[in-house]
Design a protein around this motif. Sequence first.
Motif, PDB file in Angstrom:
ATOM      1  N   SER A 119      37.181 -13.027  76.963  1.00  0.00           N
ATOM      2  CA  SER A 119      38.771 -13.839  76.234  1.00  0.00           C
ATOM      3  C   SER A 119      38.469 -15.153  76.653  1.00  0.00           C
ATOM      4  CB  SER A 119      39.407 -12.950  76.034  1.00  0.00           C
ATOM      5  OG  SER A 119      39.826 -12.747  77.304  1.00  0.00           O
ATOM      6  N   LYS A 120      38.613 -15.026  77.845  1.00  0.00           N
ATOM      7  CA  LYS A 120      39.086 -16.844  78.172  1.00  0.00           C
ATOM      8  C   LYS A 120      38.473 -16.647  79.604  1.00  0.00           C
ATOM      9  CE  LYS A 120      43.283 -17.773  77.944  1.00  0.00           C
ATOM     10  NZ  LYS A 120      45.207 -16.645  77.855  1.00  0.00           N
ATOM     11  N   THR A 121      38.488 -17.677  80.185  1.00  0.00           N
ATOM     12  CA  THR A 121      37.680 -18.075  81.398  1.00  0.00           C
ATOM     13  C   THR A 121      38.616 -20.014  81.589  1.00  0.00           C
ATOM     14  OG1 THR A 121      35.555 -17.861  80.651  1.00  0.00           O
ATOM     15  CG2 THR A 121      35.793 -19.396  82.362  1.00  0.00           C
ATOM     16  N   TYR A 165      44.731 -33.899  74.224  1.00  0.00           N
ATOM     17  CA  TYR A 165      43.325 -33.207  74.712  1.00  0.00           C
ATOM     18  C   TYR A 165      43.327 -33.723  76.314  1.00  0.00           C
ATOM     19  CZ  TYR A 165      42.670 -31.572  70.182  1.00  0.00           C
ATOM     20  OH  TYR A 165      43.048 -30.519  69.051  1.00  0.00           O
ATOM     21  N   THR A 216      39.465 -31.060  77.092  1.00  0.00           N
ATOM     22  CA  THR A 216      40.131 -29.780  77.072  1.00  0.00           C
ATOM     23  C   THR A 216      41.625 -30.142  76.559  1.00  0.00           C
ATOM     24  OG1 THR A 216      39.049 -29.449  79.753  1.00  0.00           O
ATOM     25  CG2 THR A 216      41.164 -28.306  79.177  1.00  0.00           C
ATOM     26  N   ASP A 217      42.151 -29.135  75.834  1.00  0.00           N
ATOM     27  CA  ASP A 217      43.397 -28.328  74.503  1.00  0.00           C
ATOM     28  C   ASP A 217      44.446 -29.132  76.307  1.00  0.00           C
ATOM     29  OD1 ASP A 217      45.855 -27.572  74.257  1.00  0.00           O
ATOM     30  OD2 ASP A 217      44.833 -27.246  72.148  1.00  0.00           O
ATOM     31  N   THR A 240      46.835 -25.675  76.000  1.00  0.00           N
ATOM     32  CA  THR A 240      46.286 -24.030  76.471  1.00  0.00           C
ATOM     33  C   THR A 240      45.113 -23.580  77.471  1.00  0.00           C
ATOM     34  OG1 THR A 240      44.159 -24.120  74.714  1.00  0.00           O
ATOM     35  CG2 THR A 240      46.776 -23.648  74.469  1.00  0.00           C
ATOM     36  N   THR A 259      42.365 -24.740  76.924  1.00  0.00           N
ATOM     37  CA  THR A 259      41.293 -24.323  76.001  1.00  0.00           C
ATOM     38  C   THR A 259      40.198 -25.541  76.419  1.00  0.00           C
ATOM     39  OG1 THR A 259      42.038 -22.960  74.551  1.00  0.00           O
ATOM     40  CG2 THR A 259      39.937 -23.592  74.282  1.00  0.00           C
ATOM     41  N   ARG A 260      38.629 -25.389  76.694  1.00  0.00           N
ATOM     42  CA  ARG A 260      37.957 -26.322  76.293  1.00  0.00           C
ATOM     43  C   ARG A 260      36.890 -26.982  75.307  1.00  0.00           C
ATOM     44  NH1 ARG A 260      32.725 -26.800  80.928  1.00  0.00           N
ATOM     45  NH2 ARG A 260      34.830 -26.860  82.106  1.00  0.00           N
ATOM     46  N   ILE A 261      37.613 -27.697  74.448  1.00  0.00           N
ATOM     47  CA  ILE A 261      37.170 -27.843  73.366  1.00  0.00           C
ATOM     48  C   ILE A 261      35.689 -28.152  73.111  1.00  0.00           C
ATOM     49  CG2 ILE A 261      37.204 -29.446  71.822  1.00  0.00           C
ATOM     50  CD1 ILE A 261      40.104 -27.428  72.224  1.00  0.00           C
ATOM     51  N   ASN A 269      48.776 -17.480  79.726  1.00  0.00           N
ATOM     52  CA  ASN A 269      48.783 -17.523  78.537  1.00  0.00           C
ATOM     53  C   ASN A 269      48.486 -19.807  78.729  1.00  0.00           C
ATOM     54  OD1 ASN A 269      49.077 -15.291  77.929  1.00  0.00           O
ATOM     55  ND2 ASN A 269      50.978 -15.344  77.619  1.00  0.00           N
ATOM     56  N   THR A 270      48.848 -20.618  79.370  1.00  0.00           N
ATOM     57  CA  THR A 270      48.844 -22.127  79.509  1.00  0.00           C
ATOM     58  C   THR A 270      48.097 -22.941  80.234  1.00  0.00           C
ATOM     59  OG1 THR A 270      50.290 -22.136  80.911  1.00  0.00           O
ATOM     60  CG2 THR A 270      51.722 -21.584  78.412  1.00  0.00           C
TER      61      THR A 270
END
Length: 808
Positions: A17-19, A37, A49-50, A53, A55-57, A364-365
């Motif tokens: 779900s996440k890394t 970003y 990256t976002d 969050t 998250t890798r974009i 989460n963040t």
Amino acid sequence: MPAPDTKIQLKTSFKLSKTIDVLYTGGKVCMTSDEKYIITTVVDTIIVTDINTGTRIASLEGDTEPITTFTTTPNDKYLIASSRSLTVRIWDLQAARILRSFKAHDAPILMMANDTTSTLVATGSADSTVRVWDIDGGYCTHNFRGHGGVITALKFHPDIKRLLLFSGADDCKIRVWDLKSRNCLAVFESHVSLIRGLDVSNDGNLLISGSRDKVVNVWDIENKKLINTFPIYETIETVGILKPETTFGVEDDHEHNELFYTGGDKGIVRIWDLNSGKLVKSQEPEKNTNHVVSDIIYCTLSNNLAVITSDQNILIYNINLNLKRTKQIIGYNDEIIDIAYIGRANDHLAIATNTEQIRIYHINTLDCDVIYGHSDIVICLDRSTDGTLLLSGSKDRTARLWTVDFEAEETIKCVGICSGHAEAIGAVALSKKDASFCITGSRDRTVKYWDLQKLDRLSSTDSFRPKAFYTHLAHDKDINSIAIAPNDKIFATASQDKTVKVWSVADGTLIGTCNGHKRGVWSVQFSSVDQCLLTSSGDKTIKIWSLSDFSCLKTFEGHTNTVLKASFLTSGTQIVSAGSDGLVKLWTIKTNECATTLDNHTDKIWTLVVSKDEKTVITAGADSLINFWEDCTAEEMEARVREEEELILKEQDLANFLAVKDYKNAILLAMNLGQPFRLLNLFSNIINEKVEDDTSITGSQAIDDIIASLEINDVEKLLTYIRDWNTNAKRSRTAQTILHAILRFFSSERLQEINGIKGLLDGLIPYSERHYQRVDRMMTDSFIVDYTLHAMDLWSTGDEFDVEMKEE
């Protein structure tokens, strides 16, 4: 034990779900103009990256050579990057694809700058030249020579009408280049060390320069002269101008002149008055840090300063909040040795990363904080049951107690130190009920019991020094793991001496020894529902031991290397394990079977933790990755049930179509369901009954129309079925009839779109042996299609097929 009438749902599958991955390994950092970003380098790859969050974009893969520098255009359309291969690549940032690449200089490019129109990029190289490139065209517009050293700073004038470019180098000179006349308008000389930063004032009339000579110079661009020199008292790595009317908070009602910021070897951000050189604001130093500020990104929308540090972290300070740090992004975690959930909500992770610091991530963040205190590498972590107390053990031979309260101003603080071991502490454990004691194990082979009842959690100092109630020589080799039973009555230790020992908490007397592992034991855990122990070992096995007689009850084999960590799961009915083979395995205890294997690590997995609700397993290891595995068993079961329900409904629809002889819909549905036997029966019935007319190939014009309207992918599937049907003499007539229809309705050009059409058609036509041999010699995709169609004509009319072939 669970209630007898409660059915435990075994877990069968997990999804990633996440890394938390490597984000930054040094070098240039940029941010998009909307500040959503952040763009960083990881050796030869550029990562988008976002920032909110984590998250890798996107990952922009390089040419295997390290990235030397890069920049993004102000409109965020292009990213221009260079590497040690001397190649410049221009990327479409939105599509994450390379538009063009070219060699720009004879030596590595170390600096880049964009103009405000996003049409030009300037490159400064170690070959002492500065070149300007048209981004859309990919050609060089200017080649400036004159510097006597490596280019270390570049800046376009923000006013496009002036067409000026400023460059600094390690020859300690600043040159002003006119893009219109292609000449050097001026050479500014005053610094005595290399230039590290250039910026232009808001009115466009002044240039400021920062150097490692610890001064900032202010230059009059129009008159080409030095106006002021301000001593900064630190080696400067970056400077920049702040926008007008900048304030530092609600209480700041002073009118400030134009301001500029600096960063350097002191590791702090400072803001100065451009007119007087007076220090206006200084950031509060981070505790126990020794980093250097290598660059600062000015975020004008949020009025933040993103500080890039030498220890590969990105610290974000808000100017409006008196330079308060609002976010910290960790670029590189190194080898991750241990992790632990902390906080009452279990929404944070404490991470030991082969350094003396402990890193705290918000799950989460992915915002991160760094906790200082230990003076050597932190090896092990444990937490209280409620997550409000953290215990860490280190190579500095101490264990530290930390209180956790994310609502407080000081979220993590050290409230006690356990010191007394002669060597590094390799294992720690906190009592389960009320954190009234802790037990530590060391490479000195002893275990110590520490009384924490006098621990003052409100204390803001680490003056509390608990006493060791007892110390026992426990093993013959290093102690790798300690576990305390849920009732706080006994504890277990696992050692490199291949044994697991169970002790009384009250006085530390030995209760029993578990012998059976053939290599060192790396982890031990008590079951929360049964009287048993779980261990994992270097002999590649996992074992469950009885606490009544210390015998081995179960052994699990499947890992191909050392099993470094194992934990109970699903109310003690399953086990999750991780090893040096980089695999995570889920075991069902009752059957001794591996239910699933999870693979997303590239190196040994040192640690894993299970969330309180047992829905998430987190693993981390030597590859610097932290993977979050989410239980998706229920989702998969629901999807499987939905598929079965849909299949039943389709089967009913198929039966209904057959009952009313709606062959058209029946065939389409049978194709959709992937049921070749049903299709065969349908086609056979239609061909044998000639249900509509004798002019159609299949016996039904509607069926001919269906075959003619098939997509090429469906034709490929149908040809595969025909090949199988044709192996049986009873089915061959149906197979050949449908094949005839396909070859009639689809041209050879269309059929050649199918991969391996030659293999599908080969053998489907009743060639004579002589013709088959000749066809085999001439077999090409286009020839076999045309020849098969000719053969079908002869065969369908009953003509003799053994005729001479015409050579083409």
